[in-house]
Enzyme design. Sequence first.
Site, PDB file in Angstrom:
ATOM      1  N   ASN A  96       0.138  -0.173   6.072  1.00 27.72           N
ATOM      2  CA  ASN A  96       0.666  -1.004   4.993  1.00 27.72           C
ATOM      3  C   ASN A  96       1.235  -2.258   5.638  1.00 27.72           C
ATOM      4  OD1 ASN A  96       1.950  -2.044   2.709  1.00 27.72           O
ATOM      5  ND2 ASN A  96       3.789  -0.824   3.053  1.00 27.72           N
ATOM      6  N   GLY A  97       0.836  -3.437   5.160  1.00 27.99           N
ATOM      7  CA  GLY A  97       1.374  -4.676   5.724  1.00 27.99           C
ATOM      8  C   GLY A  97       0.258  -5.589   6.176  1.00 27.99           C
ATOM      9  N   LYS A 153       3.461  -2.850  -7.041  1.00 29.59           N
ATOM     10  CA  LYS A 153       4.873  -2.810  -7.399  1.00 29.59           C
ATOM     11  C   LYS A 153       5.785  -3.364  -6.312  1.00 29.59           C
ATOM     12  CE  LYS A 153       8.311  -0.492  -9.872  1.00 29.59           C
ATOM     13  NZ  LYS A 153       8.411  -1.617 -10.808  1.00 29.59           N
ATOM     14  N   LYS A 165       6.680 -10.703 -18.617  1.00 29.98           N
ATOM     15  CA  LYS A 165       6.131  -9.395 -18.968  1.00 29.98           C
ATOM     16  C   LYS A 165       4.790  -9.551 -19.700  1.00 29.98           C
ATOM     17  CE  LYS A 165       8.772  -6.504 -17.151  1.00 29.98           C
ATOM     18  NZ  LYS A 165       9.230  -7.487 -16.235  1.00 29.98           N
ATOM     19  N   ARG A 216       1.967   1.385  -5.851  1.00 24.84           N
ATOM     20  CA  ARG A 216       2.091   0.422  -4.758  1.00 24.84           C
ATOM     21  C   ARG A 216       0.798  -0.355  -4.506  1.00 24.84           C
ATOM     22  NH1 ARG A 216       6.571   1.330  -1.593  1.00 24.84           N
ATOM     23  NH2 ARG A 216       5.607   0.160   0.077  1.00 24.84           N
ATOM     24  N   TRP A 240      -3.719  -1.977  -1.552  1.00 29.63           N
ATOM     25  CA  TRP A 240      -3.686  -3.286  -2.233  1.00 29.63           C
ATOM     26  C   TRP A 240      -4.249  -4.255  -1.193  1.00 29.63           C
ATOM     27  CZ3 TRP A 240      -1.454  -8.126  -1.513  1.00 29.63           C
ATOM     28  CH2 TRP A 240      -1.420  -8.969  -2.639  1.00 29.63           C
ATOM     29  N   GLU A 253       1.988 -10.673 -17.187  1.00 26.28           N
ATOM     30  CA  GLU A 253       1.505  -9.690 -16.221  1.00 26.28           C
ATOM     31  C   GLU A 253       0.836  -8.490 -16.864  1.00 26.28           C
ATOM     32  OE1 GLU A 253       5.887  -7.882 -15.026  1.00 26.28           O
ATOM     33  OE2 GLU A 253       4.266  -7.657 -13.624  1.00 26.28           O
ATOM     34  N   HIS A 281      12.374 -32.237 -24.262  1.00 28.33           N
ATOM     35  CA  HIS A 281      12.096 -33.031 -23.055  1.00 28.33           C
ATOM     36  C   HIS A 281      10.662 -32.840 -22.582  1.00 28.33           C
ATOM     37  CE1 HIS A 281      16.313 -34.137 -22.856  1.00 28.33           C
ATOM     38  NE2 HIS A 281      16.583 -32.869 -23.138  1.00 28.33           N
ATOM     39  N   CYS A 284       0.853  -1.184   0.000  1.00 28.06           N
ATOM     40  CA  CYS A 284       0.000   0.000   0.000  1.00 28.06           C
ATOM     41  C   CYS A 284       0.889   1.235   0.000  1.00 28.06           C
ATOM     42  CB  CYS A 284      -0.888   0.020   1.237  1.00 28.06           C
ATOM     43  SG  CYS A 284      -1.911  -1.444   1.386  1.00 28.06           S
TER      44      CYS A 284
HETATM   45  C1  F6R Z   1       7.857  -7.982 -12.896  1.00 26.44           C
HETATM   46  C2  F6R Z   1       8.237  -7.341 -11.647  1.00 26.44           C
HETATM   47  C3  F6R Z   1       8.391  -8.199 -10.444  1.00 26.44           C
HETATM   48  C4  F6R Z   1       9.550  -7.687  -9.561  1.00 26.44           C
HETATM   49  C5  F6R Z   1       9.609  -8.499  -8.256  1.00 26.44           C
HETATM   50  C6  F6R Z   1      10.768  -8.076  -7.373  1.00 26.44           C
HETATM   51  O1  F6R Z   1       7.781  -7.070 -13.942  1.00 26.44           O
HETATM   52  O2  F6R Z   1       8.367  -6.148 -11.582  1.00 26.44           O
HETATM   53  O3  F6R Z   1       8.574  -9.539 -10.770  1.00 26.44           O
HETATM   54  O4  F6R Z   1      10.748  -7.789 -10.261  1.00 26.44           O
HETATM   55  O5  F6R Z   1       8.403  -8.326  -7.541  1.00 26.44           O
HETATM   56  O6  F6R Z   1      10.672  -6.726  -7.012  1.00 26.44           O
HETATM   57  P1  F6R Z   1      11.914  -5.953  -6.420  1.00 26.44           P
HETATM   58  O7  F6R Z   1      12.945  -5.841  -7.493  1.00 26.44           O
HETATM   59  O8  F6R Z   1      11.385  -4.624  -5.983  1.00 26.44           O
HETATM   60  O9  F6R Z   1      12.430  -6.780  -5.270  1.00 26.44           O
END
Ligand code: F6R
Length: 615
Positions: free
Chosen positions: A102-103, A610, A488, A27, A76, A491, A507, A2
């Site tokens: 947040n958490g 994120k 990519k 976030r 979130w 998602e 395989h 969040c």
């Molecule tokens: C995919 C993506 C995620 C992050 C992962 C780690 O596009 O962004 O897979 O790479 O959640 O996040 P960080 O780098 O912030 O630890």
Amino acid sequence: MCGIVGYVGNDKTVDVLMGGLKRLEYRGYDSAGIAVLDATGSLNTRKRAGKLAVLTEDLAANPIAPGSTGIGHTRWATHGGPTDRNAHPHLGDEGRLALIHNGIIENFAELRAELLADGFTFESDTDTEIAAVLIGREYRSTGDLTEAFRRVVARLDGAFTLLAMHQDLPGVVIGARRNSPLVIGLGDGENFLGSDVAAFVQYTQRAVAIGQDQMVVITPDDVTVTDFSGNHVVTEPFEIQWDASAADKGGWSSFMAKEISEEPDAVANTIRGRVDGGQVVIPELAGLDELFLDINRIVIIACGTAAYAGTVGTYAIERWAGIPVTVELSHEFRYRDPVIDARTLVISVSQSGETMDTLMAVRFASESGAKTLSICNTQGATIARESDAVVYTHAGPEVAVASTKAFTAQITALYLFGLHLARVRGTQTPQFLAAQVEELQAVPDKIASILGASEKIAQLAHWMADSRAVLFLGRHVGYPIALEGALKLKELAYIHAEGFAGGELKHGPIALIEPGQPVFVVVPSPRGSAILHPKVISTIEEIRARGARVIAIAEQGDAAVLPSADEVIPIPLAGPLFEPLLAVIPLHIFAMELATAKGLDVDQPRNLAKSVTVE
Ligand code: F6R
């Protein structure tokens, strides 16, 4: 997961909160809310399910009374669905106290039962409201909000950043954090709190990161940080190294489009200041030569895209520094009794520096006696603070949920580390290392040339917008790039996508090939990979023979690939280890364009956030 913002100062509170939430929306974006203490001493809250735009429209239609103290939250969802009712802030002390969180409060069920037995009732399904009611109850008995807050946070298990304000205390916001980020912005006659500096960078460049299990009380003229026992903590302010415009779209259609366009700069800025006389010398690692001579293995830990960057890094570090390197998903690593000791270097890779799985794995590594190094894009982030050493990537703020420029910057930082280590350990000649440095320095211009010719990739994406599944193949360093291309696409475009190691195809996965199945193949250079190149061409022939439609990402002028593939996306010539930094660019563009063609929001894909600050 969040986004949190707090402010004390003057009557621009609503603007500060909404501007901060806009920058933190990456976030979490399923609901949002604010609380503001107005000039008459009333605590007003407004919260709405949906993206921040819904709250913005609501406030435009029915403005909230101005005030000089406030908190804001973008959510979130964890406990309780994304509804108006469950949106933050939550209230305690009969509506006189507002709290955002947040958490996850892991012992919320037990605390809820205690409050129910005490006759309290709840408006929402959240764990957050429990904390609001608890703080309200303690405040009633102590008459001291800071003490009440301290007593409650000491009872909470799990991860939390909490901010609270009370109608009795204009000009005061109290915060606390455990396993979740909180940063103070230092202003003049005003102070700020945020999940990260983006929350307030528009107003101040000076910040303080709050440590684990610490609390903060801000007023317009004062900031006091203590631990959970009330002991004063001395803080070290830092200057934020980017300005507010870096966190804006700057005329691009999306943050993702802007961030892909910044990939050349992300690489160049990460290299800057770390090359001396043709050799890599990372200033942050000065004084660690003895450690680097002593280690006998490296384990890279990370999640998602960062883990794919880590995988690319394993090939280069092993090749250059002659030391065993493995990569592991952070959340698997700490639960499988890994054998690590004081001669193991554990490198965590994290854009946010707040990913809970990676943070916990770093703590586990430290407790097991290993040395820890983090590769991180966020100044003052928890993972960076808790590691023995940190090498920052200088990608600038990454706002789009899907990581792009941080990925290329992470590979760059791992390569710089590999070259630094090889120099210290004397595993390569200075001439060899200087040649690698030159190759790395040439990467930004090569990425720029791919970006300049992205029309064909966009066209392909539009043609393929109705695909049900897309496969990605690669070998050696092309394998993690295939995985990144697939992630990519999943998602952003919600299309089933899988990445495979080319050698694995026979395989099992080859059974997936049917007429018309699109398959991206990352083809290694015929010059740099004389052995692997013909094998990958054979793989292309095999899948085409079964009807696949092959899109090859191959070195410009690769004569063997032209007759084999249906489409070829050319990339500039580079040494084999530098190809991933180029081959990934078309895949980033492809996923963004395909999602756009489907009318999807590329910056905020569904169900994601994120910074994954819960396990
Ligand atoms: C995919 C993506 C995620 C992050 C992962 C780690 O596009 O962004 O897979 O790479 O959640 O996040 P960080 O780098 O912030 O630890």
